[in-house]
Design an enzyme around this catalytic site. Structure first.
Site, PDB file in Angstrom:
ATOM      1  N   SER A 126       1.345   0.948  -2.939  1.00 27.14           N
ATOM      2  CA  SER A 126       0.223   0.437  -2.316  1.00 27.14           C
ATOM      3  C   SER A 126      -0.494   1.336  -1.377  1.00 27.14           C
ATOM      4  CB  SER A 126       0.908  -0.696  -1.618  1.00 27.14           C
ATOM      5  OG  SER A 126       0.048  -1.201  -0.828  1.00 27.14           O
TER       6      SER A 126
ATOM      7  N   GLN B 186      -2.148   1.860  -6.123  1.00 23.29           N
ATOM      8  CA  GLN B 186      -2.535   0.350  -6.168  1.00 23.29           C
ATOM      9  C   GLN B 186      -3.767   0.166  -4.938  1.00 23.29           C
ATOM     10  OE1 GLN B 186      -1.651  -2.242  -3.657  1.00 23.29           O
ATOM     11  NE2 GLN B 186      -3.008  -3.020  -4.115  1.00 23.29           N
TER      12      GLN B 186
ATOM     13  N   HIS C 291       1.384 -12.241  -7.369  1.00 19.77           N
ATOM     14  CA  HIS C 291       1.595 -11.389  -5.860  1.00 19.77           C
ATOM     15  C   HIS C 291       3.005 -12.184  -5.721  1.00 19.77           C
ATOM     16  CE1 HIS C 291      -1.218  -8.944  -3.658  1.00 19.77           C
ATOM     17  NE2 HIS C 291      -0.204  -9.115  -2.861  1.00 19.77           N
TER      18      HIS C 291
ATOM     19  N   PRO D  65       3.843  -2.446  -6.225  1.00 19.45           N
ATOM     20  CA  PRO D  65       3.085  -2.049  -4.923  1.00 19.45           C
ATOM     21  C   PRO D  65       3.570  -2.941  -3.712  1.00 19.45           C
ATOM     22  CG  PRO D  65       1.615  -2.934  -6.204  1.00 19.45           C
ATOM     23  CD  PRO D  65       2.605  -2.945  -7.192  1.00 19.45           C
ATOM     24  N   MET D  66       3.995  -2.459  -2.796  1.00 16.82           N
ATOM     25  CA  MET D  66       4.075  -3.337  -1.524  1.00 16.82           C
ATOM     26  C   MET D  66       3.632  -2.427  -0.319  1.00 16.82           C
ATOM     27  SD  MET D  66       7.976  -4.858  -2.140  1.00 16.82           S
ATOM     28  CE  MET D  66       8.792  -3.588  -3.035  1.00 16.82           C
TER      29      MET D  66
ATOM     30  N   LYS E 200      -4.235  -5.719 -11.866  1.00 13.53           N
ATOM     31  CA  LYS E 200      -2.929  -6.577 -11.634  1.00 13.53           C
ATOM     32  C   LYS E 200      -3.237  -8.057 -10.851  1.00 13.53           C
ATOM     33  CE  LYS E 200       1.242  -6.179  -8.274  1.00 13.53           C
ATOM     34  NZ  LYS E 200       0.855  -6.943  -7.123  1.00 13.53           N
TER      35      LYS E 200
ATOM     36  N   ASP F  42       5.188  -9.352 -13.171  1.00 10.09           N
ATOM     37  CA  ASP F  42       6.184  -9.503 -12.119  1.00 10.09           C
ATOM     38  C   ASP F  42       6.411 -10.781 -11.428  1.00 10.09           C
ATOM     39  OD1 ASP F  42       4.131  -9.821 -10.059  1.00 10.09           O
ATOM     40  OD2 ASP F  42       4.130  -7.681  -9.519  1.00 10.09           O
TER      41      ASP F  42
ATOM     42  N   ARG G 260       3.040 -15.083  -3.025  1.00 10.19           N
ATOM     43  CA  ARG G 260       2.627 -14.740  -1.720  1.00 10.19           C
ATOM     44  C   ARG G 260       1.021 -15.330  -1.444  1.00 10.19           C
ATOM     45  NH1 ARG G 260       5.994 -11.077   0.674  1.00 10.19           N
ATOM     46  NH2 ARG G 260       4.744 -10.030   1.998  1.00 10.19           N
TER      47      ARG G 260
ATOM     48  N   TYR H 105      -6.629  -1.946  -3.118  1.00 10.45           N
ATOM     49  CA  TYR H 105      -7.513  -3.126  -2.737  1.00 10.45           C
ATOM     50  C   TYR H 105      -8.975  -2.657  -2.254  1.00 10.45           C
ATOM     51  CZ  TYR H 105      -3.149  -5.827  -1.995  1.00 10.45           C
ATOM     52  OH  TYR H 105      -2.069  -6.443  -1.882  1.00 10.45           O
TER      53      TYR H 105
HETATM   54  C1  LIG Z   1       6.604  -7.241   0.945  1.00 10.59           C
HETATM   55  C2  LIG Z   1       5.619  -7.305   0.220  1.00 10.59           C
HETATM   56  C3  LIG Z   1       4.359  -6.493   0.285  1.00 10.59           C
HETATM   57  C4  LIG Z   1       3.425  -6.573  -0.870  1.00 10.59           C
HETATM   58  N1  LIG Z   1       2.291  -5.747  -1.003  1.00 10.59           N
HETATM   59  C5  LIG Z   1       1.438  -5.743  -1.897  1.00 10.59           C
HETATM   60  C6  LIG Z   1       0.385  -4.968  -1.832  1.00 10.59           C
HETATM   61  O1  LIG Z   1       0.075  -4.340  -0.730  1.00 10.59           O
HETATM   62  N2  LIG Z   1      -0.331  -4.812  -3.113  1.00 10.59           N
HETATM   63  C7  LIG Z   1      -0.013  -5.397  -3.999  1.00 10.59           C
HETATM   64  O2  LIG Z   1      -0.948  -5.394  -5.205  1.00 10.59           O
HETATM   65  N3  LIG Z   1       0.973  -6.231  -4.097  1.00 10.59           N
HETATM   66  C8  LIG Z   1       1.833  -6.439  -3.035  1.00 10.59           C
HETATM   67  N4  LIG Z   1       2.738  -7.423  -3.271  1.00 10.59           N
HETATM   68  C9  LIG Z   1       3.002  -8.003  -4.489  1.00 10.59           C
HETATM   69  C10 LIG Z   1       4.092  -7.250  -5.393  1.00 10.59           C
HETATM   70  O3  LIG Z   1       3.368  -5.918  -5.856  1.00 10.59           O
HETATM   71  C11 LIG Z   1       4.387  -7.885  -6.382  1.00 10.59           C
HETATM   72  O4  LIG Z   1       3.253  -8.255  -6.992  1.00 10.59           O
HETATM   73  C12 LIG Z   1       5.294  -9.147  -6.143  1.00 10.59           C
HETATM   74  O5  LIG Z   1       6.199  -8.579  -5.065  1.00 10.59           O
HETATM   75  C13 LIG Z   1       6.433  -9.472  -7.340  1.00 10.59           C
HETATM   76  O6  LIG Z   1       7.315 -10.522  -7.205  1.00 10.59           O
HETATM   77  P1  LIG Z   1       8.622 -10.369  -6.678  1.00 10.59           P
HETATM   78  O7  LIG Z   1       8.539  -9.639  -5.215  1.00 10.59           O
HETATM   79  O8  LIG Z   1       9.154 -11.922  -6.859  1.00 10.59           O
HETATM   80  O9  LIG Z   1       9.253  -9.183  -7.504  1.00 10.59           O
HETATM   81  C14 LIG Z   1       3.541  -7.233  -2.065  1.00 10.59           C
HETATM   82  C15 LIG Z   1       4.966  -8.050  -2.337  1.00 10.59           C
HETATM   83  C16 LIG Z   1       5.800  -8.073  -1.100  1.00 10.59           C
HETATM   84  C17 LIG Z   1       7.310  -8.568  -1.474  1.00 10.59           C
END
Ligand SMILES: Cc1cc2nc3c(=O)[nH]c(=O)nc-3n(C[C@H](O)[C@H](O)[C@H](O)COP(=O)(O)O)c2cc1C
Length: 360
Positions: free
Chosen positions: A107, A128, A235, A78-79, A211, A266, A238, A130
């Site tokens: 997301s 997904q 995450h 999810p992003m 997650k 991930d 992040r 929040y």
């Molecule tokens: C641009 C971006 C936005 C993201 N937004 C969410 C989100 O809205 N919800 C969430 O559970 N994870 C979010 N994530 C985390 C991703 O779901 C995931 O855990 C993570 O990107 C995995 O690592 P990787 O980018 O190295 O593959 C986000 C990641 C990125 C890169």
């Protein structure tokens, strides 16, 4: 346009397409970005043990998750705010996942809304969430997921507070997902705890994915409460800085889960070899975040499909060269510690591209 042949070319095209703010939003991490780099360090510190003289003419890298067949053991993670990367936004990812044959996690903080995407895919998505409200608010969300044909909901729990993204802060840039934050609503997310998980399981039938699990202890609690998929994640580096690489905690989580739930992971997965390592350590599927974001930025829906096609070639080649024809033949015996050969960072898996200032 000449078709992409390697993931490196897709990363290069994404970098060329995105402005600095969007690139930083996609690729940045928390504070010093140690967790983000550790995800790569962990993956790069595992060597593959190769078995030879086995018939590998028929290789099948598919698997099952939540009642669906996945053509590869991967899902799109999810992003939020995917529309910052490409106007088609999450719809490009959802359609690409359907076209290729894997599950898309969507997301709650991206556009378009899940209801708009539902008619455009034949494959159940995972919504997904929040938590930004009380149990009644959560129930409404679940209803939206069910009405949109989702086959599970995913609660992301590694964001009880906003991690400090200094890459953005030092430019005084706030991505949209952080502007939307209504403090009163965010309070629910900060307070959410295992009692809420229990109440959720008691009240809802839909499969539940948690997650953001990073320890055996939390994995054990999740399984005791009946969580269906334990999703190991930091995450993508992040949020919490100086966290552990997800691949480094996978074995302890798999032991704690003890086969009572499915396991996803991930964090830094940019190559087919990375995916094979996680499956050997007990994951059923790998979430792809930044890699999919790069495919989307590089060429919309087609770029995501192409990313998955190249990943499939990498996974199949890796399995065949290791003497493996099915994912269930993999186990930790195929792995051994090995020193990394490059300084790990997000793009170190792509050494033939000069990201000059590493502008990310
Ligand atoms: C641009 C971006 C936005 C993201 N937004 C969410 C989100 O809205 N919800 C969430 O559970 N994870 C979010 N994530 C985390 C991703 O779901 C995931 O855990 C993570 O990107 C995995 O690592 P990787 O980018 O190295 O593959 C986000 C990641 C990125 C890169």
């Amino acid at each position: 346009m000449v078709e992409f042949q390697t993931l490196q070319e897709i990363a290069r095209a994404a970098r060329a397409t995105l402005g600095q703010n969007a690139w930083d939003y996609l690729t940045g991490g928390g504070e010093s970005e140690t967790t983000l780099k550790r995800n790569r360090l962990g993956l790069d510190s595992i060597g593959l043990r190769q078995h030879v003289c086995r018939d590998v003419t028929q290789i099948d890298a598919s698997t099952e998750l939540l009642g669906q067949t996945l053509r590869l053991p991967v899902c799109t993670a999810p992003m939020g705010s995917l529309e910052l990367l490409e106007p088609v936004g999450a719809e490009g990812v959802v359609r690409a996942a359907d076209e290729f044959g894997v599950t898309a996690f969507v997301s709650s903080l991206t556009k378009p809304e899940i209801e708009e995407m539902a008619p455009k895919t034949n494959r159940p998505m995972v919504y997904q969430i929040y938590v930004r409200g009380d149990d009644a608010w959560v129930a409404k969300f679940v209803k939206r997921a069910v009405d949109a044909g989702c086959n599970a909901v995913c609660f992301t729990v590694d964001l009880a507070l906003y991690g400090r993204r200094e890459r953005d802060m030092m430019k005084r840039y706030r991505p949209p997902t952080r502007q939307a934050g209504d403090l009163a609503a965010f309070r629910f997310q900060t307070a959410w705890n295992w009692d809420n998980v229990k109440r959720f399981k008691d009240a809802h039938d839909i499969p539940l994915i948690i997650k953001g699990i990073a320890t055996a202890e939390d994995a054990e609690t999740a399984v005791e409460l009946g969580v269906d998929v334990v999703y190991v994640s930091n995450h993508g580096g992040r949020q919490l800085d100086h966290g552990c690489a997800t691949i480094d905690v996978l074995a302890e989580v798999a032991a704690a889960v003890g086969g009572k739930a499915k396991i996803m992971i991930d964090g830094g997965f940019m190559r087919g070899t990375d995916v094979v390592k996680a499956i050997a350590l007990g994951a059923h599927a790998v979430g792809l975040g930044k890699l999919i974001g790069m495919g989307l930025a590089a060429d919309g829906q087609h770029g995501v499909v192409r990313t998955l096609e190249i990943l499939e070639e990498e996974i199949t080649t890796t399995l065949g060269l290791m003497g493996v024809t099915r994912l269930d033949q993999l186990d930790p015996g195929f792995l051994r510690p090995a020193p990394p050969v490059v300084e790990p960072d997000l793009l170190s898996p792509y050494p033939f591209i000069d990201f000059t200032d590493k502008g990310y």
